[in-house]
Design an enzyme around this catalytic site. Structure first.
Site, PDB file in Angstrom:
ATOM      1  N   SER A  96       0.905   2.349  -4.661  1.00 12.03           N
ATOM      2  CA  SER A  96       1.758   1.370  -4.013  1.00 12.03           C
ATOM      3  C   SER A  96       1.589   1.460  -2.490  1.00 12.03           C
ATOM      4  O   SER A  96       0.487   1.290  -1.980  1.00 12.03           O
ATOM      5  CB  SER A  96       3.203   1.586  -4.478  1.00 12.03           C
ATOM      6  OG  SER A  96       4.047   0.559  -4.068  1.00 12.03           O
ATOM      7  N   HIS A 121      -0.281  -2.511  -6.405  1.00 15.35           N
ATOM      8  CA  HIS A 121       0.496  -3.504  -7.148  1.00 15.35           C
ATOM      9  C   HIS A 121       1.306  -4.334  -6.158  1.00 15.35           C
ATOM     10  O   HIS A 121       1.294  -4.072  -4.964  1.00 15.35           O
ATOM     11  CB  HIS A 121       1.381  -2.865  -8.221  1.00 15.35           C
ATOM     12  CG  HIS A 121       2.468  -1.974  -7.700  1.00 15.35           C
ATOM     13  ND1 HIS A 121       3.276  -1.247  -8.520  1.00 15.35           N
ATOM     14  CD2 HIS A 121       2.894  -1.668  -6.442  1.00 15.35           C
ATOM     15  CE1 HIS A 121       4.149  -0.548  -7.818  1.00 15.35           C
ATOM     16  NE2 HIS A 121       3.932  -0.796  -6.550  1.00 15.35           N
TER      17      HIS A 121
END
Length: 195
Positions: A96, A121
């Site tokens: 992330s 993501h």
């Protein structure tokens, strides 16, 4: 518990916590979730190292599951703002925002240890309140998603649509796959031996 390091110099001894000792070698370690406290500390370290020597590279080791987008963008912007090149190294996991910061290092100086994992993501968020408040929060998440995808596209050389598609769900990579993807430049297998 933070390990302490004993250093002898000129007949006297000094005790440093390990992170302060690493900072003296221009090494910053992000080994936790990205929060405002983490971001403030890393931004301060980057600014300190730039003030100390603007022409000497900085090394940032990352083992982070991600965290706050706003705080991560504060670190990202500071990484782009300071003059020294920044080597980023994934040790364990860069997921992330951790992966975003890994890619934010100076091109050609972004790397990973070989058994690490890297994951990108879209930003996560939750919304509650009245419908108009939920709409405002949803618009903000979409804005952040566009900004992050644009930056990843620029840093990887991948077109925006590919990044948008790949970040729609968790997208895990090995270090060699991350090199192919353009997130990093090098997989570190062994430390070079200085002769």
């Amino acid at each position: 518990m933070i390990p302490l390091v004993l250093e002898e110099s000129g007949g006297s001894e000094r005790v440093f916590d390990i992170y302060s000792r690493l900072l003296r070698e221009r090494i910053i370690f992000l080994g936790e979730q990205v929060t405002s406290e983490t971001a403030n500390r890393i931004v301060a370290q980057l600014l300190f190292l730039e003030a100390e020597d603007p022409d000497k590279d900085i090394y940032m080791y990352i083992n982070s599951p991600g965290g706050s987008v706003y705080d991560g963008l504060g670190i990202f912007d500071t990484m782009q703002h300071v003059k020294p090149d920044i080597h980023t190294v994934c040790v364990g996991l860069a997921a992330s925002m951790g992966a975003f910061l890994l890619a934010a290092g100076t091109k050609g100086k972004r790397s990973s240890l070989r058994h690490s994992r890297i994951m990108i993501h879209q930003p996560l968020g939750g919304a509650r309140g009245q419908a108009s408040d939920i709409r405002i929060q949803a618009d903000e998440i979409l804005f952040l998603k566009e900004r992050l995808n644009t930056e990843l596209s620029e840093r990887t050389g991948k077109d925006y649509e590919t990044i948008k598609e790949d970040t729609d769900r968790d997208f895990y990579m090995s270090p060699s796959e991350a090199v192919e993807y353009g997130l990093i430049d090098l997989v570190l297998d062994k430390k070079p031996v200085k002769v």
